[in-house]
Design a protein around this motif. Structure first.
Motif: not given
Length: 213
Positions: A163-169, A174-179, A183-188, A190-199
């Motif tokens: 899965c790498n759809r989250f890299t486009l967002d 933007d980051y993935f929150v489950g559904t 927009p990521h609250p901090i931005g960046g 790497d933060n979007c990638i990391k928090d998408s993967i965590k979810m």
């Protein structure tokens, strides 16, 4: 939890591996994984497939998984199985991706049991038209949205997914929150990638894979 792969840049690979995902690359981009001791998935360039280059990459990396050329028409099956047999000499498991609607009702008998089946999620690049119920053995999910992949996990025995759809967002903050992606609250990036993967990890946390090898 299924094996997880984000076949993308070295930057994404590093973050993904830090969160339990496995190193992976297309056979055209082995530079993305040159800093890792092992490579567990070799993907293909399905639009411009070159079997010789694919085989060379698999010989060089000895991955756990690789995916053979898609079977879009039933008449292509023998070719793909011949190639898969060669690939299987240098990989633990080979994924066969049956896209032909003609596999309906014969999928399990048409493809030898030693191969994992690949289910390509519908995207603008195409996908598998067969219904999930046709897939009765371990499955590798290819592409698509992470929430759609997880829903398929309730219909199939998912051994692994890429899965790498989250890299486009992430490019747009933007980051993935489950559904959905927000927009990521901090931005960046790497933060979007990391928090998408965590979810995504959280979605699959209690998933029980049934081994049928």
């Amino acid at each position: 939890m299924p094996l997880r792969f984000a076949t993308h840049s070295k930057r994404v690979q590093k973050i993904a591996v830090e969160h339990g995902w496995e190193p992976s690359a297309r056979y055209t981009n082995l530079r993305d994984v040159q800093d890792f001791d092992n490579v567990n998935f070799i993907d293909i360039d399905f639009k411009n497939y070159d079997f010789d280059k694919h085989l060379d990459a698999v010989k060089a990396t000895k991955p756990h998984l690789t995916v053979a050329q898609d079977v879009i028409h039933l008449g292509e099956l023998d070719r793909t199985l011949d190639q898969a047999e060669e690939l299987n000499k240098h990989a633990d498991k080979v994924i066969i991706v049956p896209k032909a609607i003609g596999f309906e009702g014969i999928l399990e008998s048409a493809i030898p049991k030693n191969y994992i089946l690949g289910y390509s999620l519908p995207t603008k690049y195409g996908g598998t038209e067969l219904k999930p119920k046709e897939f009765k053995r371990p499955v590798h999910l290819l592409g698509g949205r992470p929430d759609t992949q997880r829903k398929l996990g309730d219909l199939m025995n998912v051994y692994s997914f890429d899965c790498n759809r989250f890299t486009l967002d992430a490019k747009f903050g933007d980051y993935f929150v489950g559904t959905k992606f927000v927009p990521h609250p901090i931005g960046g990036y790497d933060n979007c990638i990391k928090d998408s993967i965590k979810m995504i990890n959280l979605l699959w946390e209690n998933y029980s894979y049934e081994s049928k090898f």
